[in-house]
Design a protein around this motif. Structure first.
Motif, short mmCIF file in Angstrom:
data_model
loop_
_atom_site.label_atom_id
_atom_site.label_comp_id
_atom_site.label_asym_id
_atom_site.label_seq_id
_atom_site.Cartn_x
_atom_site.Cartn_y
_atom_site.Cartn_z
N ASP A 1 0.79 -1.23 0.00
CA ASP A 1 0.00 0.00 0.00
C ASP A 1 0.83 1.28 0.00
O ASP A 1 0.36 2.33 0.45
N ILE B 1 -2.97 -5.56 1.65
CA ILE B 1 -3.42 -4.17 1.78
C ILE B 1 -3.02 -3.41 0.52
O ILE B 1 -1.86 -3.42 0.12
N LYS C 1 -5.85 0.88 2.04
CA LYS C 1 -5.34 2.01 2.83
C LYS C 1 -6.22 3.23 2.54
O LYS C 1 -6.41 3.61 1.38
N LYS D 1 -7.20 0.24 6.19
CA LYS D 1 -6.06 0.49 7.07
C LYS D 1 -5.76 1.98 7.11
O LYS D 1 -5.88 2.67 6.09
N ARG E 1 -2.96 4.89 9.22
CA ARG E 1 -1.75 4.92 10.05
C ARG E 1 -1.54 6.27 10.72
O ARG E 1 -1.65 7.32 10.09
#
Length: 297
Positions: free
Chosen positions: A20, A72, A102, A139, A141
Motif C-alpha cells: 500500500d 493491503i 489504505k 487500514k 496509520r
C-alpha cells in the motif's frame, strides 16, 4: 461483510502482505525496486510502474493463500485491474487472498510527540467505492514518537472515531497507531498505547469489531491480551524499519501476533530480475515471514 473472509482473517494461518505504498512513499518504493525517478516523467507513469510491480508480486506463484491471508492495497491499486479483473477481485477470486484498502491521506505535523492523520475529506466516497470493489477492510496509520499521554490518547481517539465510520460502512478497520522503533522511550509509549486501546475496545458494541496493526513490542507478549479481546478480529504487526531477519526474530517472541510487512516483504525484489529470480526471492521472503507468524518460541 463476507463471512468466509472474516473467518479466514480471524482464524487462518499466515500473514497479511502490505502493498500500500502511496503517493509520498512510491518514489522510494520504486527506487528500492530498481526503478529510479528518471525512469518516469509524471505521476501517471509512476503509478503505472508501481502497479506493474504489485501485479508482478500478486501474480507470482510464490504469492498464495497457503501462506498469505490478506493484502493491503493503495487506492489507485484498487481502481486498477490485474488480468482483466479489479485487483481486489483478482486477489479473492484467483488467489483466495482477502483485500484491504489504505484509506488515510498521510500524517499531520508532529504535536505532543505524535503525528495524527490528516483529515480524510473523501472518506465516505472512498468507502463507497471500496464496497463496490469488494474490499473487506481498511487500514489507516498514525505515528507515536514520545510517551506523551495526551498525544497518544489523541491518536487512539482519532483512529477509533474514524474506525466507527468504517464499521458503519460494513468494512473492518485496521487501527494502526505505529510506535516509531527509534523512540528512546518505545516501551513506555507501548504501555500507554495498550491501555488507551483497551479503553476504546471496551466501549465497542458486540457488532463493532476491529483489527489492530502495531509495532512489534519491545516487551514480548505485551499485546497478548489485545489478541484475546472479543472485539479484536486479529492483531498484526509492521516491520517498521527493522530488517526482515530482525522483524521475524522479534515476531517469533510474541504469541498471537502475525506479520503485516511491506519493506521487509519486498526488500529483495528488483525490476531487473528474471521471472525465476523474482519468484525465488519472493518465495524466500514469504516463507520466512510465514514461519515467524505461525511458529513461536
Amino acid at each position: 461483510m463476507n463471512n468466509k473472509q472474516l473467518d479466514l482473517i480471524k482464524n487462518g494461518k499466515g500473514f497479511i502482505a502490505a502493498l500500500d505504498q502511496s503517493g509520498g512513499s512510491t518514489p522510494k518504493a520504486l527506487a528500492e525496486y530498481g526503478v529510479p525517478e528518471d525512469s518516469y516523467q509524471n505521476e501517471d507513469d509512476m503509478f503505472k510502474l508501481v502497479h506493474d510491480m504489485r501485479t508482478r508480486i500478486i501474480t507470482s506463484p510464490a504469492f498464495t493463500s497457503d501462506q498469505i491471508l490478506g493484502a493491503i492495497l493503495f487506492e489507485q491499486t484498487m481502481d486498477r485491474d490485474i488480468e482483466g479483473k479489479y485487483t481486489a477481485d483478482y486477489l479473492w477470486e484467483e488467489k483466495g487472498i482477502v483485500p484491504f484498502l489504505k484509506v488515510d491521506k498521510g500524517l499531520d505535523e508532529e504535536k505532543d510527540g505524535v503525528q495524527l492523520m490528516k483529515p480524510i475529506e473523501d472518506l465516505n466516497e472512498t468507502l463507497g467505492r471500496a464496497t463496490e470493489r469488494n474490499i473487506f477492510g481498511t487500514k489507516m496509520r498514525s505515528v507515536i514518537k514520545e510517551p506523551n499521554v495526551s498525544g497518544i490518547k489523541a491518536v487512539v481517539d482519532q483512529q477509533f472515531e474514524i474506525g466507527k465510520s468504517i464499521i458503519a460502512a460494513g468494512l473492518v478497520p485496521i487501527i494502526e497507531p505505529e510506535v516509531n522503533i527509534h523512540s528512546e522511550e518505545k516501551p513506555k509509549c507501548e504501555e500507554i498505547l495498550r491501555d488507551e486501546i483497551f479503553r476504546h475496545l471496551n466501549d465497542l458494541s458486540e457488532e463493532e469489531n476491529v483489527m489492530l496493526k502495531l509495532s512489534i513490542p519491545t516487551q514480548a507478549n505485551l499485546y497478548k491480551e489485545l489478541t484475546e479481546h472479543p472485539r479484536v478480529v486479529r492483531v498484526v504487526v509492521l516491520s517498521g524499519g527493522y530488517s526482515r531477519e530482525e522483524a521475524n526474530e522479534k515476531l517469533r517472541e510474541n504469541e498471537g501476533l502475525i506479520a503485516s510487512f511491506s519493506r521487509a516483504l519486498s526488500a529483495d525484489l528488483n525490476a531487473s530480475q528474471s521471472k525465476e529470480e523474482f519468484d525465488a526471492a519472493l518465495k524466500d521472503a514469504v516463507d520466512t515471514i510465514y514461519d515467524a507468524s505461525v511458529n513461536k518460541k
